[in-house]
Design a protein around this motif. Structure first.
Motif, PDB file in Angstrom:
ATOM      1  N   PRO A 265      -2.966  16.075  26.404  1.00  0.00           N
ATOM      2  CA  PRO A 265      -2.128  14.971  26.887  1.00  0.00           C
ATOM      3  C   PRO A 265      -2.794  13.623  26.591  1.00  0.00           C
ATOM      4  CG  PRO A 265      -3.356  15.921  28.700  1.00  0.00           C
ATOM      5  CD  PRO A 265      -3.652  16.780  27.491  1.00  0.00           C
ATOM      6  N   PRO A 266      -2.012  12.559  26.582  1.00  0.00           N
ATOM      7  CA  PRO A 266      -2.598  11.218  26.453  1.00  0.00           C
ATOM      8  C   PRO A 266      -3.447  10.910  27.684  1.00  0.00           C
ATOM      9  CG  PRO A 266      -0.291  11.069  27.082  1.00  0.00           C
ATOM     10  CD  PRO A 266      -0.553  12.510  26.755  1.00  0.00           C
ATOM     11  N   ASP A 267      -4.452  10.063  27.518  1.00  0.00           N
ATOM     12  CA  ASP A 267      -5.315   9.676  28.646  1.00  0.00           C
ATOM     13  C   ASP A 267      -4.620   8.533  29.392  1.00  0.00           C
ATOM     14  OD1 ASP A 267      -8.839   8.656  28.938  1.00  0.00           O
ATOM     15  OD2 ASP A 267      -7.203   8.805  30.410  1.00  0.00           O
ATOM     16  N   ILE A 268      -3.912   8.905  30.439  1.00  0.00           N
ATOM     17  CA  ILE A 268      -3.130   7.936  31.214  1.00  0.00           C
ATOM     18  C   ILE A 268      -4.059   7.247  32.210  1.00  0.00           C
ATOM     19  CG2 ILE A 268      -1.256   7.710  32.909  1.00  0.00           C
ATOM     20  CD1 ILE A 268       0.004  10.230  31.527  1.00  0.00           C
ATOM     21  N   ILE A 269      -4.006   5.925  32.246  1.00  0.00           N
ATOM     22  CA  ILE A 269      -4.855   5.154  33.172  1.00  0.00           C
ATOM     23  C   ILE A 269      -4.159   4.982  34.523  1.00  0.00           C
ATOM     24  CG2 ILE A 269      -5.964   2.924  33.601  1.00  0.00           C
ATOM     25  CD1 ILE A 269      -5.960   2.431  30.601  1.00  0.00           C
ATOM     26  N   ARG A 270      -2.850   4.593  34.474  1.00  0.00           N
ATOM     27  CA  ARG A 270      -2.180   4.237  35.724  1.00  0.00           C
ATOM     28  C   ARG A 270      -0.695   3.977  35.474  1.00  0.00           C
ATOM     29  NH1 ARG A 270      -1.127  -1.362  35.648  1.00  0.00           N
ATOM     30  NH2 ARG A 270      -2.250  -2.484  33.977  1.00  0.00           N
TER      31      ARG A 270
ATOM     32  N   ALA B 142      13.272   2.500  32.616  1.00  0.00           N
ATOM     33  CA  ALA B 142      12.011   3.109  32.144  1.00  0.00           C
ATOM     34  C   ALA B 142      10.936   2.985  33.222  1.00  0.00           C
ATOM     35  CB  ALA B 142      11.512   2.438  30.872  1.00  0.00           C
ATOM     36  N   LEU B 143      10.077   3.993  33.259  1.00  0.00           N
ATOM     37  CA  LEU B 143       8.812   3.909  33.990  1.00  0.00           C
ATOM     38  C   LEU B 143       7.733   3.973  32.927  1.00  0.00           C
ATOM     39  CD1 LEU B 143       9.395   6.436  36.942  1.00  0.00           C
ATOM     40  CD2 LEU B 143       9.500   3.925  37.036  1.00  0.00           C
ATOM     41  N   ALA B 144       6.765   3.078  32.990  1.00  0.00           N
ATOM     42  CA  ALA B 144       5.759   2.999  31.931  1.00  0.00           C
ATOM     43  C   ALA B 144       4.361   3.207  32.488  1.00  0.00           C
ATOM     44  CB  ALA B 144       5.823   1.646  31.228  1.00  0.00           C
ATOM     45  N   TYR B 145       3.605   4.053  31.766  1.00  0.00           N
ATOM     46  CA  TYR B 145       2.201   4.281  32.078  1.00  0.00           C
ATOM     47  C   TYR B 145       1.356   3.615  30.995  1.00  0.00           C
ATOM     48  CZ  TYR B 145       3.801   7.916  35.305  1.00  0.00           C
ATOM     49  OH  TYR B 145       4.417   8.601  36.330  1.00  0.00           O
TER      50      TYR B 145
ATOM     51  N   PRO C 236      13.126   8.547  31.806  1.00  0.00           N
ATOM     52  CA  PRO C 236      12.708   7.782  30.613  1.00  0.00           C
ATOM     53  C   PRO C 236      11.308   7.217  30.852  1.00  0.00           C
ATOM     54  CG  PRO C 236      14.212   6.475  31.933  1.00  0.00           C
ATOM     55  CD  PRO C 236      14.049   7.788  32.652  1.00  0.00           C
ATOM     56  N   ILE C 237      10.317   7.778  30.165  1.00  0.00           N
ATOM     57  CA  ILE C 237       8.926   7.436  30.423  1.00  0.00           C
ATOM     58  C   ILE C 237       8.331   6.802  29.172  1.00  0.00           C
ATOM     59  CG2 ILE C 237       6.645   8.309  31.083  1.00  0.00           C
ATOM     60  CD1 ILE C 237       8.664   8.624  33.316  1.00  0.00           C
ATOM     61  N   GLU C 238       7.634   5.700  29.365  1.00  0.00           N
ATOM     62  CA  GLU C 238       6.999   5.008  28.241  1.00  0.00           C
ATOM     63  C   GLU C 238       5.478   5.069  28.376  1.00  0.00           C
ATOM     64  OE1 GLU C 238       8.673   1.286  26.709  1.00  0.00           O
ATOM     65  OE2 GLU C 238       6.727   0.351  27.062  1.00  0.00           O
ATOM     66  N   PHE C 239       4.839   5.171  27.222  1.00  0.00           N
ATOM     67  CA  PHE C 239       3.365   5.125  27.152  1.00  0.00           C
ATOM     68  C   PHE C 239       2.996   3.994  26.196  1.00  0.00           C
ATOM     69  CE2 PHE C 239       2.721   9.038  29.428  1.00  0.00           C
ATOM     70  CZ  PHE C 239       3.854   9.780  29.166  1.00  0.00           C
ATOM     71  N   PHE C 240       2.106   3.138  26.666  1.00  0.00           N
ATOM     72  CA  PHE C 240       1.683   2.022  25.809  1.00  0.00           C
ATOM     73  C   PHE C 240       0.208   1.727  26.067  1.00  0.00           C
ATOM     74  CE2 PHE C 240       0.969  -1.591  28.644  1.00  0.00           C
ATOM     75  CZ  PHE C 240       1.542  -1.138  29.835  1.00  0.00           C
ATOM     76  N   TYR C 241      -0.404   0.993  25.139  1.00  0.00           N
ATOM     77  CA  TYR C 241      -1.748   0.460  25.375  1.00  0.00           C
ATOM     78  C   TYR C 241      -1.749  -1.054  25.155  1.00  0.00           C
ATOM     79  CZ  TYR C 241      -6.472  -1.071  24.932  1.00  0.00           C
ATOM     80  OH  TYR C 241      -7.633  -1.784  25.113  1.00  0.00           O
ATOM     81  N   ASP C 242      -1.452  -1.475  23.916  1.00  0.00           N
ATOM     82  CA  ASP C 242      -1.506  -2.907  23.606  1.00  0.00           C
ATOM     83  C   ASP C 242      -0.446  -3.663  24.403  1.00  0.00           C
ATOM     84  OD1 ASP C 242      -3.604  -3.008  21.691  1.00  0.00           O
ATOM     85  OD2 ASP C 242      -2.274  -2.023  20.246  1.00  0.00           O
ATOM     86  N   ALA C 243      -0.891  -4.774  24.985  1.00  0.00           N
ATOM     87  CA  ALA C 243       0.036  -5.629  25.724  1.00  0.00           C
ATOM     88  C   ALA C 243      -0.541  -7.034  25.745  1.00  0.00           C
ATOM     89  CB  ALA C 243       0.218  -5.116  27.155  1.00  0.00           C
ATOM     90  N   GLU C 244       0.343  -7.996  25.782  1.00  0.00           N
ATOM     91  CA  GLU C 244      -0.077  -9.403  25.798  1.00  0.00           C
ATOM     92  C   GLU C 244      -0.786  -9.744  27.117  1.00  0.00           C
ATOM     93  OE1 GLU C 244       3.200 -12.004  25.026  1.00  0.00           O
ATOM     94  OE2 GLU C 244       2.142 -13.769  25.845  1.00  0.00           O
ATOM     95  N   HIS C 245      -1.916 -10.410  26.998  1.00  0.00           N
ATOM     96  CA  HIS C 245      -2.623 -10.886  28.189  1.00  0.00           C
ATOM     97  C   HIS C 245      -2.097 -12.262  28.566  1.00  0.00           C
ATOM     98  CE1 HIS C 245      -6.472  -8.199  28.065  1.00  0.00           C
ATOM     99  NE2 HIS C 245      -5.400  -7.526  27.697  1.00  0.00           N
ATOM    100  N   VAL C 246      -1.862 -12.446  29.850  1.00  0.00           N
ATOM    101  CA  VAL C 246      -1.409 -13.747  30.360  1.00  0.00           C
ATOM    102  C   VAL C 246      -2.327 -14.144  31.515  1.00  0.00           C
ATOM    103  CG1 VAL C 246       0.973 -13.401  29.621  1.00  0.00           C
ATOM    104  CG2 VAL C 246       0.239 -12.608  31.889  1.00  0.00           C
TER     105      VAL C 246
END
Ligand SMILES: O=S(=O)(O)c1ccc(O)c(O)c1
Ligand SMILES: [Fe+2]
Length: 351
Positions: free
Chosen positions: A6-11, A70-73, A119-129
């Motif tokens: 599985p992907p290494d899900i953080i949170r 969507a719920l995103a991890y 509907p579940i999303e997995f992402f890593y890269d995201a804009e920092h604000v």
């Protein structure tokens, strides 16, 4: 069983809710809850809480049917997004790759129709604000710190629990009866009580999205604020102290009826031998440590879930007993003291 790890899900990281009136939703999520607007246009508002530095933890998108989109991890690396795609492709479910920016502020992602119908999303890269942790010049008395967890309604809690366990989540607490029927379970990746909670019922439906504050006083301020606005009808349940999780809680209903929990003061679960707490479904202090009853709407109502084509998911009914039938009903008056069959019943003995 998967050969792909599985992907290494953080949170749990963000939710996308469809709302019918963006202005009315903005008045609640920004005007009352004080969430910070990262970006907004005529179609959507991207919100974050004060300790969050990723682009958003909640997207409100205008649409005809109030629902969960969507719920995103967040996963630990860009490679884990690829792993997520491989993992779910091997599961044989629909997998959609999303280019950077498909959701504003989010990089390359994968969105799947998971085996529970969500509907579940997995992402890593995201804009920092800007992380507004110390922006006390704009934080109100009810300041919210961060997104804490998702709570989903699903008919077969053990099957959902096993699915999330295969994703690397661990159970912190659950509610069972003497026959081993599992009514609810709380599971985590980050070292708190949960990132996802599984509530037994007709599903797939979204029960709630929870945000954390640092202090109980912030939750009480939100209640006072709603009173001043003469919007106390947004308060569905609480404030109170949970049995499960030990968190101080408040449940609110947004203008579309989406349930939002404000939550603080649960506990650390990060050691490998963190003990699982199992509650008896007849224990009247399991859901409210002070024994206050759970309002029926909290058991009955939940938000529609959309599939990857934005169509509402059909529901599958739960086949095992419903908690609200066995605890506050004909036979299951919840007890205060398990060994005291004569007194302590808060409901059912009123004349
Ligand atoms: O009502 S419960 O004490 O079971 C509970 C515990 C933690 C939560 O986040 C929740 O929504 C509900
Ligand atoms: Fe919750």
């Amino acid at each position: 069983m998967n050969t792909t790890p599985p992907p290494d899900i953080i949170r749990s990281a963000y939710a996308e809710l469809i709302v019918s009136d963006l202005a009315a939703s903005r008045a609640f999520y920004v005007g009352v809850l004080g969430l910070v607007v990262t970006f907004e246009d005529d179609d959507a508002i991207y919100l974050r809480a004060f300790e969050e530095y990723l682009h958003h933890s909640l997207v409100l998108r205008r649409g005809p049917v109030p629902a969960l989109a969507a719920l995103a991890y967040r996963v630990r690396s860009a490679a884990d997004v690829e792993t997520a795609a491989d993992y779910y492709e091997e599961l044989g479910v629909r997998v959609e790759r999303r280019a950077p920016g498909a959701t504003r502020g989010i990089g390359a992602a994968v969105r799947v129709a998971d085996p529970l119908g969500f509907p579940i999303e997995f992402f890593y890269d995201a804009e920092h604000v800007e992380r507004m942790t110390r922006r006390y010049d704009v934080q109100g008395a009810g300041a919210i710190s961060r997104l804490d967890h998702f709570n989903i309604v699903t008919p077969d809690v053990p099957a959902a629990r096993d699915y999330y366990a295969r994703l690397g989540f661990r159970v912190s607490e659950d509610i069972q009866d003497d026959d081993g029927v599992v009514y609810a379970a709380w599971m985590f990746r980050k070292a708190t009580v949960h990132d996802i909670a599984l509530t037994g019922g007709a599903g797939p439906r979204l029960h709630h999205i929870a945000f954390a504050t640092h202090e109980r006083s912030q939750i009480l301020h939100i209640c006072d604020h709603l009173g001043t606005l003469r919007e106390s009808d947004r308060i569905e349940r609480g404030p109170g102290r949970h049995g499960v999780s030990n968190a101080f809680y408040l449940y609110l209903l947004d203008p579309d009826g989406h349930r939002i929990e404000i939550y603080t003061h649960d506990y650390y679960t990060g050691d490998p031998d963190n003990p699982v707490v199992t509650w008896d479904v007849h224990d009247n202090q399991r859901r409210d440590w002070w024994g206050n009853p759970v309002v029926p709407s909290w058991y009955a109502n939940a938000s529609t879930v959309l599939d990857l084509d934005a169509h509402p998911m059909a529901l599958t009914e739960r086949t095992e007993a419903a908690e609200s039938d066995v605890t506050i009903g004909a036979d299951g008056f919840s007890y205060t003291r398990r060994d005291d069959a004569e007194t302590g019943f808060k409901l059912g003995t009123q004349v």
